[in-house]
Scaffold this motif. Structure first.
Motif, PDB file in Angstrom:
ATOM      1  N   VAL A  10     -11.903   0.884   2.943  1.00  0.00           N
ATOM      2  CA  VAL A  10     -10.402   0.457   2.360  1.00  0.00           C
ATOM      3  C   VAL A  10      -9.484  -0.281   3.492  1.00  0.00           C
ATOM      4  CG1 VAL A  10      -8.412   1.334   1.457  1.00  0.00           C
ATOM      5  CG2 VAL A  10     -10.525   2.459   0.622  1.00  0.00           C
ATOM      6  N   CYS A  11      -9.516   0.322   4.589  1.00  0.00           N
ATOM      7  CA  CYS A  11      -8.693  -0.181   5.707  1.00  0.00           C
ATOM      8  C   CYS A  11      -9.030   0.448   6.925  1.00  0.00           C
ATOM      9  CB  CYS A  11      -7.122  -0.184   5.410  1.00  0.00           C
ATOM     10  SG  CYS A  11      -6.645   1.544   5.090  1.00  0.00           S
ATOM     11  N   LYS A  12      -8.308   0.031   8.250  1.00  0.00           N
ATOM     12  CA  LYS A  12      -8.711   0.773   9.446  1.00  0.00           C
ATOM     13  C   LYS A  12      -7.971   2.220   9.259  1.00  0.00           C
ATOM     14  CE  LYS A  12      -8.826  -3.525  12.255  1.00  0.00           C
ATOM     15  NZ  LYS A  12      -8.650  -4.071  13.525  1.00  0.00           N
ATOM     16  N   ARG A  13      -6.895   2.270   8.959  1.00  0.00           N
ATOM     17  CA  ARG A  13      -6.502   3.696   8.790  1.00  0.00           C
ATOM     18  C   ARG A  13      -7.362   4.486   8.069  1.00  0.00           C
ATOM     19  NH1 ARG A  13      -1.352   5.953   5.373  1.00  0.00           N
ATOM     20  NH2 ARG A  13      -0.766   7.716   6.501  1.00  0.00           N
ATOM     21  N   TRP A  14      -7.908   4.333   6.867  1.00  0.00           N
ATOM     22  CA  TRP A  14      -8.704   4.976   6.165  1.00  0.00           C
ATOM     23  C   TRP A  14     -10.005   5.396   6.837  1.00  0.00           C
ATOM     24  CZ3 TRP A  14      -8.791   5.791   0.187  1.00  0.00           C
ATOM     25  CH2 TRP A  14      -7.573   5.896  -0.371  1.00  0.00           C
ATOM     26  N   ASP A  18       0.719  -1.149  -0.171  1.00  0.00           N
ATOM     27  CA  ASP A  18      -0.009  -0.021   0.170  1.00  0.00           C
ATOM     28  C   ASP A  18       0.911   1.309  -0.049  1.00  0.00           C
ATOM     29  OD1 ASP A  18      -1.938   2.147   0.213  1.00  0.00           O
ATOM     30  OD2 ASP A  18      -2.524   1.267   2.197  1.00  0.00           O
ATOM     31  N   LEU A  71       0.784   4.163   2.690  1.00  0.00           N
ATOM     32  CA  LEU A  71       1.683   4.023   3.783  1.00  0.00           C
ATOM     33  C   LEU A  71       2.902   5.168   3.847  1.00  0.00           C
ATOM     34  CD1 LEU A  71       1.557   0.460   4.366  1.00  0.00           C
ATOM     35  CD2 LEU A  71      -0.005   2.028   5.438  1.00  0.00           C
ATOM     36  N   ASN A 109     -14.880   4.917   0.961  1.00  0.00           N
ATOM     37  CA  ASN A 109     -13.356   5.017   1.536  1.00  0.00           C
ATOM     38  C   ASN A 109     -13.155   4.675   2.833  1.00  0.00           C
ATOM     39  OD1 ASN A 109     -12.829   6.741  -0.806  1.00  0.00           O
ATOM     40  ND2 ASN A 109     -13.467   8.516  -0.032  1.00  0.00           N
ATOM     41  N   SER A 110     -14.011   4.491   3.509  1.00  0.00           N
ATOM     42  CA  SER A 110     -14.147   4.107   4.957  1.00  0.00           C
ATOM     43  C   SER A 110     -13.972   2.663   4.941  1.00  0.00           C
ATOM     44  CB  SER A 110     -15.460   4.335   5.740  1.00  0.00           C
ATOM     45  OG  SER A 110     -15.319   5.668   5.709  1.00  0.00           O
TER      46      SER A 110
END
Length: 502
Positions: free
Chosen positions: A113-117, A85, A88, A110-111
């Motif tokens: 995609v991953c925990k960070r997003w 990714d 990062l 968008n939410s």
């Protein structure tokens, strides 16, 4: 001169040799620290190990690296840049700026995609409507959305089945109703959370959102609102349903409040009383009010006078289904900077306004809006237009009782530049012409869905007036056709005309 050793000496030497060398076969024993002889494969691989550009070594190293990268036991030993990714490499601040540029329609995707997003997208959310009160009490709302400035708690304060397909809607709230409810079901106290629970939620919200600017809540007490006033010093807009005089003590601490909507009594939903006491407390505490809406509130001349004298910045005042006592209309003259006055769903304006010489007027008033009001009392309507004689814009929509005699009281308003009439079914061409001909500054006229105003009854004077207007929207009856005798003045087809003079 040397002599050959004797036999005894040879035996002693042999014995010493045997004791020092325990191996009877006399084979040499390799030392533990001594390297073992190299195998043929080691010799083949280590040929020219000191050479810097050995192609065989390069090939072996490449094979080892490939095996390590593809091995599931060591996924982090050698990164695979083809599937990594690349976001990062971006900082949270930079990625937040990028996500903020995307349209709101992509927010949910968008939410995922991953925990960070997911966490970063939560920081961008500013407005939220809470449906689950436990989501607020548990602290998950503050953790998930730390930068909220607009929160609506009305729906979350109601007890209703979420999976029901039946939705009860009102202009103030909406809730789901169980399909098994009895026909005599009605909204009551049992359909709302206890006051203590609502106050606990307000305390949690105030502690986690100190930058809160807009809040909607129902059924809160004085202590709950006081905690919001103390923690959220930037609160500017508040909607408070099921309000009472005691609750307004907490609102008085909101020194920076500018927009306030109070809902007291709502027929069929809940009963709360806002009287002159509460209006006086409000006026003394919230002196920076710019917009105020009183819905289902009681009061009289004294309460409105206190608001007018204390809230010098008040520019917009709305009355919705008010319960004011007789004679309150004269207090509007104390609102010296009032620019917009609205009446919505009012069954009456003022049954006994008093003598005209004591009414006064709002000299700074620019707009008078009436929506779904009953205009059946002549004294009330005459007093209203007298107080609003300085208005430059009059909007009347779907008001009952507005006939020619009622509308004739509007001739006192000599500064009108815009008139908008919609759904005034009792008004005729004669009543309309008698009023607008007295307005010398009229520039914009809009008539929509007034069935007794006929195209066939347009007089030559009115047709001439149409040509002098800057903005005209003439659609009293969308099914009617404009008579051919008026075609020369530029009126549109099928009863509709839209033009704007530049």
């Amino acid at each position: 001169m040397s002599f050959p050793p004797s036999n005894d000496t040879l035996k002693q030497n042999n014995n010493n040799t045997i004791s020092k060398n325990p191996n009877p076969n006399n084979f040499p024993i390799s030392s533990p620290t001594k390297k073992r002889p190299s195998r043929w494969s080691d010799i083949w691989l280590n040929t020219n190990t000191n050479a810097k550009n050995n192609p065989l070594n390069s090939m072996v190293v490449a094979m080892q690296l490939h095996s390590l990268s593809s091995s599931p036991k060591h996924p982090k030993s050698i990164p695979n840049f083809s599937i990594m990714d690349r976001t990062l490499l971006l900082s949270d601040e930079l990625l937040l700026k990028i996500l903020a540029k995307l349209p709101d329609s992509q927010r949910n995707s968008n939410s995922l995609v991953c925990k960070r997003w997911l966490n970063l997208q939560g920081r961008l959310v500013r407005s939220l409507k809470v449906l689950d009160w436990n989501f607020l009490l548990s602290g998950r709302l503050i953790h998930r959305f730390p930068n909220l400035n607009h929160v609506d708690l009305v729906s979350g304060s109601l007890i209703s089945p979420r999976n029901s397909g039946i939705c009860l809607s009102h202009r103030y709230l909406s809730m789901h109703v169980d399909s098994g409810s009895s026909p005599s079901w009605c909204f009551g106290e049992e359909n709302m959370l206890p006051v203590e629970v609502i106050d606990n939620g307000l305390v949690a919200l105030a502690g986690g959102c100190p930058n809160l600017r807009r809040l909607s809540v129902i059924g809160a007490s004085e202590m709950g609102l006081l905690s919001v006033a103390e923690e959220c010093s930037t609160l500017q807009e508040l909607e408070l349903q099921r309000c009472s005089d005691n609750v307004l003590r907490g609102i008085a601490a909101c020194a920076n409040l500018q927009i306030l909507k109070l809902v007291g009594n709502v027929d069929g939903l809940y009963n709360s009383v806002v009287s002159d006491i509460g209006l006086t407390i409000l006026a003394q505490g919230c002196k920076r009010l710019v917009k105020l809406e009183l819905s289902g509130c009681e009061g009289s001349f004294d309460g409105i006078k206190a608001i007018g004298k204390c809230c010098q910045m008040l520019e917009e005042l709305t009355f919705c289904d008010h319960k004011m006592d007789d004679g309150w209309l004269a207090a509007l003259s104390y609102c010296e900077n009032l620019k917009t006055l609205r009446f919505q769903s009012c069954k009456r304006i003022d049954r006994n306004p008093g003598l005209e010489e004591y009414l006064g007027s709002c000299e700074a008033l620019e707009r008078l809006h009436l929506h779904k009001c009953q205009l059946r009392d002549k004294k009330s309507v005459a007093a209203m237009f007298s107080v609003c004689r300085a208005a430059k814009e009059i909007v009347i929509q779907d008001c009952w009782g507005l006939d020619n005699s009622m509308f004739s009281f509007a001739t006192v308003c000599r500064r009108v530049k815009l008139l908008y009439l919609e759904g005034c079914s009792m008004l005729t061409n004669e009543g309309l012409e008698s009023v607008i001909h007295s307005w010398k500054d009229l520039q914009s006229l809009k008539v929509v869905s007034c069935k007794n105003i006929k195209d066939s009854e347009i007089s030559p004077e009115l047709a001439t007036l149409f040509t002098t207007l800057i903005d005209l929207k003439w659609r009293p009856d969308t099914k009617s056709l404009l008579p051919s005798s008026l075609a020369g003045i530029g009126m549109g087809k099928k009863g509709g005309k839209f033009f704007r003079r530049t």
